[in-house]
Design a protein around this motif. Structure first.
Motif, PDB file in Angstrom:
ATOM      1  N   ARG A 152      -8.065   3.615  -3.335  1.00 54.19           N
ATOM      2  CA  ARG A 152      -7.828   4.037  -1.914  1.00 54.19           C
ATOM      3  C   ARG A 152      -8.439   2.773  -1.204  1.00 54.19           C
ATOM      4  O   ARG A 152      -9.192   1.843  -1.672  1.00 54.19           O
ATOM      5  N   VAL A 153      -7.800   2.493   0.103  1.00 49.26           N
ATOM      6  CA  VAL A 153      -8.161   1.458   0.950  1.00 49.26           C
ATOM      7  C   VAL A 153      -9.539   2.072   1.980  1.00 49.26           C
ATOM      8  O   VAL A 153      -9.398   2.876   2.451  1.00 49.26           O
ATOM      9  N   VAL A 155     -10.890  -2.137  -1.268  1.00 47.99           N
ATOM     10  CA  VAL A 155     -10.309  -1.141  -1.968  1.00 47.99           C
ATOM     11  C   VAL A 155     -11.316  -0.544  -3.026  1.00 47.99           C
ATOM     12  O   VAL A 155     -12.242  -1.049  -3.501  1.00 47.99           O
ATOM     13  N   VAL A 206       1.014  -0.992   0.031  1.00 46.49           N
ATOM     14  CA  VAL A 206       0.078   0.006   0.056  1.00 46.49           C
ATOM     15  C   VAL A 206       0.766   1.388   0.032  1.00 46.49           C
ATOM     16  O   VAL A 206       1.521   1.350   1.038  1.00 46.49           O
ATOM     17  N   THR A 248       2.555   4.012   3.380  1.00 46.25           N
ATOM     18  CA  THR A 248       1.775   5.237   3.432  1.00 46.25           C
ATOM     19  C   THR A 248       2.317   6.514   3.456  1.00 46.25           C
ATOM     20  O   THR A 248       1.409   7.205   3.528  1.00 46.25           O
ATOM     21  N   LEU A 270       3.232  -1.721   4.246  1.00 44.47           N
ATOM     22  CA  LEU A 270       2.426  -0.432   4.306  1.00 44.47           C
ATOM     23  C   LEU A 270       3.599   0.651   3.958  1.00 44.47           C
ATOM     24  O   LEU A 270       4.682   0.560   4.758  1.00 44.47           O
ATOM     25  N   LEU A 282      -8.231  -6.624   2.281  1.00 43.58           N
ATOM     26  CA  LEU A 282      -8.574  -4.991   2.336  1.00 43.58           C
ATOM     27  C   LEU A 282      -9.691  -4.940   1.222  1.00 43.58           C
ATOM     28  O   LEU A 282      -9.637  -5.453   0.270  1.00 43.58           O
ATOM     29  N   ASN A 292     -10.957  -3.027   6.283  1.00 43.64           N
ATOM     30  CA  ASN A 292     -10.265  -4.090   6.410  1.00 43.64           C
ATOM     31  C   ASN A 292     -11.509  -5.236   6.933  1.00 43.64           C
ATOM     32  O   ASN A 292     -11.510  -5.561   8.096  1.00 43.64           O
ATOM     33  N   LEU A 297      -0.848  -0.690  -4.522  1.00 45.62           N
ATOM     34  CA  LEU A 297      -1.887   0.439  -4.361  1.00 45.62           C
ATOM     35  C   LEU A 297      -1.388   1.584  -4.206  1.00 45.62           C
ATOM     36  O   LEU A 297      -0.577   1.882  -3.273  1.00 45.62           O
ATOM     37  N   ASP A 298      -2.074   2.737  -4.734  1.00 44.07           N
ATOM     38  CA  ASP A 298      -1.607   3.977  -4.686  1.00 44.07           C
ATOM     39  C   ASP A 298      -2.984   5.035  -5.000  1.00 44.07           C
ATOM     40  O   ASP A 298      -3.378   4.724  -5.851  1.00 44.07           O
ATOM     41  N   ASP A 299      -3.095   6.293  -4.110  1.00 39.67           N
ATOM     42  CA  ASP A 299      -4.124   6.954  -4.613  1.00 39.67           C
ATOM     43  C   ASP A 299      -3.701   7.886  -5.454  1.00 39.67           C
ATOM     44  O   ASP A 299      -4.599   8.544  -5.941  1.00 39.67           O
TER      45      ASP A 299
END
Length: 418
Positions: A76-77, A88, A10, A106, A104, A86, A80, A33-35
């Protein structure tokens, strides 16, 4: 759609990219993952006016060359829902990801401290101004003051000047003695010494901090405490950043332990069984430290402990830089008294400093004032009240950010078996 990852990462900043590349030769199924729309994190943020470093472009190319790395940008997460799961969401849909190992990465966000006038249009964070310029904001011929603490001030000033801003002052709250002491240590990290020469600005003032932003409908001037004197400077933009605070909310929700304000990790960058963390969510130290921490976490997560161990000396070297940096730019206690009783602390819910002063913890303040319960969910005021009052924000509850009903409904889906 459900998905499974041997290794889920993440965050696609320097730490996340390094973790994925370190783990890739193992053949593990890696999901990142990334926003943001492109890998690189905040430090290598893209945009119409961004100049992405060669190193960032090379890392992106290397990521694309590995077929076992899948990158989900703009994601985005949300929650949980179960162990090693997760929920997403991207701009089109939501789905469940099950994983075996998690890293993580983040990152961190700016610490914004409240002071009179800080909510006026024209006042932003120092890194926020840099991001806005990269995204296309014009600062041509605008008078800019940058205030706060740390090297980010110089980086933000360099970006603004490159795009035509008229720099009025770079107000560093640390003393001349502290900054000079830090500068004398830079030869231990030659590339940082060279970088300091490229970023130096004649408007840089130590022992200087913001007192108030002045204006009626928007920013017109800034009042500074400059080396023992009160000065006022007319300006069009004021960018303030008082250092960085780790983004630990997701880690807290997943049961990671904290050490101070950061996620606690061991020598392998592990926080708990099968769960790792790297980069600025474990403490601020710059991109070099984030890269080596990410690589250690990536190697360890796929069982290549010898490769991870070989990186320990490099990590120790950059941890030394981080300690020197954080010691030199430690915040002056006087910054805790900038806000007046009517100064807003929580902008989302219009909660002034005076409404918080009588409380003893974050929960009590939230129940009485709704502080931290607005759109940003305490991402801005949470760091401020932690610095001002010493309150530790509680672990967030899902959904961790606004989500579509359809995404939340996907919690009923059955996750795929590994």
């Amino acid at each position: 759609m459900n998905e499974y990852a041997d290794l889920l990462i993440v965050g696609a900043g320097p730490a996340g990219m390094a973790a994925a590349l370190a783990a890739a030769p193992s053949g593990a199924r890696i999901v990142m993952l990334d926003d943001n729309p492109l890998a690189g994190g905040q430090i290598w943020r893209d945009g119409p006016q961004a100049s992405v470093p060669v190193q960032a472009r090379q890392l992106r190319e290397r990521l694309q060359s590995h077929r076992n790395i899948r990158h989900h940008p703009g994601t985005r997460v949300i929650a949980n829902p179960g162990p090693k799961q997760l929920l997403v969401e991207d701009d089109e849909h939501g789905w469940l990801i099950s994983y075996d190992k998690l890293i993580l990465c983040t990152g961190a966000r700016e610490l914004l401290l409240p002071f009179p006038g800080w909510t006026l249009p024209g006042v932003t964070g120092a890194g926020g101004l840099q991001a806005l310029i990269k995204a296309g904001l014009s600062v041509q011929d605008q008078r800019v003051v940058i205030a706060g603490s740390g090297p980010l001030l110089l980086a933000s000033a360099a970006t603004a000047k490159k795009h035509g801003a008229n720099m009025q002052c770079i107000a560093e709250q640390a003393s001349l003695k502290a900054v000079a002491g830090f500068a004398t240590q830079l030869p231990r990290w030659p590339n940082k010494l060279l970088q300091s020469f490229t970023l130096f600005d004649r408007h840089y003032r130590t022992g200087t901090h913001v007192l108030a932003a002045l204006g009626s409908d928007r920013l017109e001037a800034v009042r500074l405490h400059q080396q023992g004197k009160i000065v006022e400077l007319a300006c069009d933009r004021l960018a303030c950043g008082f250092g960085l605070i780790p983004n630990v909310q997701l880690g807290q929700a997943l049961g990671y332990a904290l050490e101070g304000q950061a996620l606690a990790v061991d020598a392998w960058q592990a926080s708990r069984v099968d769960h790792y963390a790297a980069g600025e969510c474990t403490g601020f130290g710059g991109s070099e430290l984030a890269l080596v921490e990410g690589a250690i976490a990536g190697h360890a997560a796929v069982g290549d402990f010898e490769a991870a161990r070989q990186l320990w000396p490099r990590r120790a070297r950059w941890q030394g830089f981080a300690k020197a940096l954080n010691r030199a730019f430690a915040l002056d206690p006087r910054l805790k008294s900038l806000a007046r009783p009517d100064t807003l602390v929580c902008r989302c819910e219009d909660v002034p400093h005076g409404a918080l002063a009588g409380h003893t913890n974050w929960r009590s303040a939230k129940l009485a004032s709704r502080c931290g319960m607005g759109a940003c969910q305490g991402r801005v005021c949470g760091g401020a009240v932690q610095h001002l009052f010493g309150w530790q924000p509680s672990a967030p509850r899902p959904p961790f950010c606004p989500a579509r009903i359809e995404t939340l409904m996907s919690l009923d889906d059955t996750p795929p078996a590994p």
